[in-house]
Design a protein around this motif. Structure first.
Motif, PDB file in Angstrom:
ATOM      1  N   GLN A   8       0.819  -1.201   0.000  1.00 50.36           N
ATOM      2  CA  GLN A   8       0.000   0.000   0.000  1.00 50.36           C
ATOM      3  C   GLN A   8       0.859   1.260   0.000  1.00 50.36           C
ATOM      4  OE1 GLN A   8      -2.888  -0.196   3.124  1.00 50.36           O
ATOM      5  NE2 GLN A   8      -3.619  -2.214   2.530  1.00 50.36           N
ATOM      6  N   GLN A 143      -8.128   9.372   2.097  1.00 49.34           N
ATOM      7  CA  GLN A 143      -8.244   8.822   0.757  1.00 49.34           C
ATOM      8  C   GLN A 143      -9.682   8.352   0.553  1.00 49.34           C
ATOM      9  OE1 GLN A 143      -5.365   5.671   0.282  1.00 49.34           O
ATOM     10  NE2 GLN A 143      -3.860   7.040  -0.636  1.00 49.34           N
ATOM     11  N   GLU A 145     -12.153   6.284  -2.386  1.00 47.28           N
ATOM     12  CA  GLU A 145     -12.268   5.589  -3.662  1.00 47.28           C
ATOM     13  C   GLU A 145     -12.757   6.603  -4.699  1.00 47.28           C
ATOM     14  OE1 GLU A 145     -15.064   2.194  -5.769  1.00 47.28           O
ATOM     15  OE2 GLU A 145     -15.604   3.070  -3.844  1.00 47.28           O
ATOM     16  N   ASP A 148      -8.537   8.280  -7.460  1.00 47.65           N
ATOM     17  CA  ASP A 148      -7.626   7.772  -8.493  1.00 47.65           C
ATOM     18  C   ASP A 148      -8.255   7.838  -9.879  1.00 47.65           C
ATOM     19  OD1 ASP A 148      -9.466   5.933  -7.577  1.00 47.65           O
ATOM     20  OD2 ASP A 148      -8.226   4.199  -8.006  1.00 47.65           O
ATOM     21  N   PHE A 189       0.018  12.872  -4.892  1.00 47.15           N
ATOM     22  CA  PHE A 189       0.303  11.443  -4.820  1.00 47.15           C
ATOM     23  C   PHE A 189       1.253  11.168  -3.667  1.00 47.15           C
ATOM     24  CE2 PHE A 189      -1.085  11.407  -9.283  1.00 47.15           C
ATOM     25  CZ  PHE A 189      -1.873  10.251  -9.280  1.00 47.15           C
ATOM     26  N   SER A 203       4.650   1.878  -4.782  1.00 47.71           N
ATOM     27  CA  SER A 203       3.207   2.047  -4.858  1.00 47.71           C
ATOM     28  C   SER A 203       2.857   3.514  -4.644  1.00 47.71           C
ATOM     29  CB  SER A 203       2.519   1.186  -3.794  1.00 47.71           C
ATOM     30  OG  SER A 203       1.120   1.325  -3.861  1.00 47.71           O
ATOM     31  N   ALA A 205      -0.545   6.431  -4.657  1.00 52.09           N
ATOM     32  CA  ALA A 205      -1.998   6.633  -4.631  1.00 52.09           C
ATOM     33  C   ALA A 205      -2.281   8.072  -4.225  1.00 52.09           C
ATOM     34  CB  ALA A 205      -2.665   5.676  -3.653  1.00 52.09           C
ATOM     35  N   SER A 271      -5.118   1.697   2.388  1.00 51.11           N
ATOM     36  CA  SER A 271      -4.783   2.669   1.356  1.00 51.11           C
ATOM     37  C   SER A 271      -5.326   2.217   0.010  1.00 51.11           C
ATOM     38  CB  SER A 271      -3.263   2.837   1.274  1.00 51.11           C
ATOM     39  OG  SER A 271      -2.915   3.719   0.224  1.00 51.11           O
ATOM     40  N   LEU A 272      -5.630   3.198  -0.854  1.00 49.97           N
ATOM     41  CA  LEU A 272      -6.059   2.882  -2.216  1.00 49.97           C
ATOM     42  C   LEU A 272      -5.001   2.045  -2.927  1.00 49.97           C
ATOM     43  CD1 LEU A 272      -7.504   6.245  -3.595  1.00 49.97           C
ATOM     44  CD2 LEU A 272      -8.736   4.092  -3.430  1.00 49.97           C
ATOM     45  N   TYR A 273      -5.457   1.062  -3.669  1.00 47.69           N
ATOM     46  CA  TYR A 273      -4.556   0.340  -4.559  1.00 47.69           C
ATOM     47  C   TYR A 273      -4.807   0.875  -5.961  1.00 47.69           C
ATOM     48  CZ  TYR A 273      -2.438  -3.325  -7.340  1.00 47.69           C
ATOM     49  OH  TYR A 273      -1.665  -4.013  -8.256  1.00 47.69           O
ATOM     50  N   HIS A 274      -3.916   1.717  -6.418  1.00 50.42           N
ATOM     51  CA  HIS A 274      -4.084   2.422  -7.683  1.00 50.42           C
ATOM     52  C   HIS A 274      -3.370   1.647  -8.776  1.00 50.42           C
ATOM     53  CE1 HIS A 274      -4.147   6.669  -9.691  1.00 50.42           C
ATOM     54  NE2 HIS A 274      -4.475   5.712 -10.526  1.00 50.42           N
TER      55      HIS A 274
END
Length: 489
Positions: A8, A143, A145, A148, A189, A203, A205, A271-274
């Motif tokens: 993440q 963060q 959804e 991204d 980012f 990584s 995001a 955390s976002l997985y971008h």
């Protein structure tokens, strides 16, 4: 890929798990009886320390349990159970050494030596909480959804050299910053890397940070900023976005800021997985870079509309935050949103029409009084409308006249409209009239349709409502047109 296997971009201070802890429970008995200094059983003034657990796993409200000699209230040496009390904040300490506060909840004593507590929020911190006041914060970092998906630039550029068997990564430090009065917002980012020679991983995001000159409580940050932001992103991506994590910063004095972590049932704590795949699936309404969107201005405008009880924002909350509703319910809400929008935006015009109508009605009645019988005059006066009748059909026509013609044409070709025309034996009824009559019949239970047929129309209407919301918020026209062009296709 499971989330646990994903490296993440942001490492959170605490994980969502069940912790051993010590609770500071309020002791109402100390108001009448104490040991001389207001302290009982080793706790803070007016509190009792008890061991227990704090459950911060996701999908439910923060909750906990405690056991030991509870501060039970006895009357004439008799205790009634359960003893339930509400609290604004309940403090304690984890076995790891961190501190916590449970906000806006209840503690329940079901037995003399065992009880439970649950709250709307839990906050974990490296700094102790005061038991009698809410901690305030100048900043939040979070963060969502969808962040991204509205960013139309990549955080890195990668170059490979096959001959030299090497590659390089360049990090793009693009950052969007906005300020409005005493509030600033920053979108950028965040990234992490793992320099394992056998498994090198990076990584990135997007992260959103909001700073306010006047500090706010967690509840105020959530209500006034996070929920409106969630709904703005919903208008762009088509569904309510998950809150991935939320951190709160109280002070900006130290080089390393103290970041408290916020827990709530619907905060994912990850955390976002971008990835490039998520941005290629569809074209979303907002493109931060291309459209030069000021996200803070949209957010401030949304707050303004909520404060004025704008019907579109109030109805959109019901639609956006309940996407799992039956298509019938969503159809009724979406038509209501469009009807309310038209009424709100044309209220001055309609008020003038009402005044003109009342004047004409008065003149007409005065004239008729001289030429008809008293009984006829009384009947006429009692049955003439007090104001001009504005139909839902006329409101919908006005709205759809402002949209690309393809939106009206696609609705006109839908199976739902075709079925309604057949049922009513009116093959030439216009689309807006059909929608208006369907709304009335559905709301009174006089008709029903297949959910799939309803849903096809709902999807188009939802795009129209989202596009109108972006227009009202002052988003660039390109954002609105992306939604409407997709509605045509």
């Amino acid at each position: 890929m499971e989330q646990d296997d994903v490296f993440q971009a942001v490492k959170l201070p605490f994980s969502p798990q069940e912790y051993l802890c010590t609770w500071n429970l309020p002791d109402v008995r100390s108001e009448n009886r104490d040991n001389g200094d207001g302290r009982r059983d080793g706790g803070e003034s007016g509190t009792v320390e008890l061991n227990g657990t704090l459950d911060l796993t996701t999908g439910h409200d923060p909750r906990g349990s405690f056991y030991g000699k509870l501060p039970i209230v006895f009357k004439n040496r008799v205790a009634d159970f359960p003893q339930i009390s509400s609290f604004e904040h309940l403090t304690g300490r984890l076995s790891t050494g961190a501190y916590f506060v449970l906000i806006n909840g209840q503690h329940n004593y079901w037995y003399i030596d065992h009880g439970h507590a649950n709250g709307e929020f839990a906050v974990l911190s490296g700094k102790p909480f005061k038991k009698d006041e809410h901690r305030t914060y100048r900043s939040i970092e979070l963060q969502l959804e969808g962040l991204d998906r509205i960013i139309d630039t990549s955080p890195t550029e990668t170059q490979f050299d096959g001959e030299k068997s090497s590659f390089s990564i360049t990090f793009d430090k693009t950052c969007w910053e906005w300020r409005h009065d005493d509030v600033s917002m920053k979108l950028y980012f965040a990234g992490r890397s793992r320099r394992d020679p056998y498994n090198f991983v990076m990584s990135f995001a997007p992260v959103l940070r909001i700073d306010a000159d006047s500090p706010l409580t967690v509840v105020d940050w959530w209500t006034n900023w996070v929920i409106p932001l969630q709904e703005i992103i919903a208008s762009a991506i088509g569904h309510t976005p998950d809150i991935m994590y939320m951190l709160a910063i109280a002070e900006h004095t130290s080089k390393r800021e103290q970041r408290d972590q916020i827990f709530k049932w619907d905060i994912k704590q990850e955390s976002l997985y971008h990835s490039a795949d998520t941005t290629r699936r569809s074209e979303f309404a907002i493109k931060i870079q291309k459209d030069n969107v000021n996200l803070l201005n949209l957010l401030m405008k949304y707050q303004e509309l909520l404060a004025s009880h704008h019907p579109l924002t109030e109805t959109f909350q019901s639609v956006a935050l309940s996407s799992d509703q039956h298509p019938r319910s969503r159809f009724l809400l979406l038509i209501q949103a469009l009807e309310g929008l038209h009424g709100f935006e044309h209220c001055e015009e309609e008020d003038k029409q009402r005044q003109a109508y009342k004047k004409k009605k008065k003149e007409c009645l005065a004239h008729m009084k001289e030429v008809i019988t008293n009984d006829d005059y009384k009947f006429l006066k009692e049955n003439m409308m007090s104001s001009p009748f504005v139909t839902l059909e006329s409101r919908l026509i006005t709205i759809f006249d402002t949209l690309p013609s393809g939106v009206r044409e696609k609705l006109d070709r839908s199976a739902l409209i075709r079925q309604f025309r057949e049922l009513q034996k009116k093959p030439n009824i216009r689309m807006e009239a059909a929608l208006a009559r369907m709304r009335n019949k559905l709301s009174h239970g006089a008709i029903s349709f297949a959910p799939n047929d309803l849903n096809d129309v709902v999807e188009i209407l939802y795009r129209v409502v989202r596009a109108e919301l972006l227009r009202v918020l002052g988003a660039p026209e390109a954002c609105r047109m992306r939604l409407l062009n997709d509605a045509e296709s």
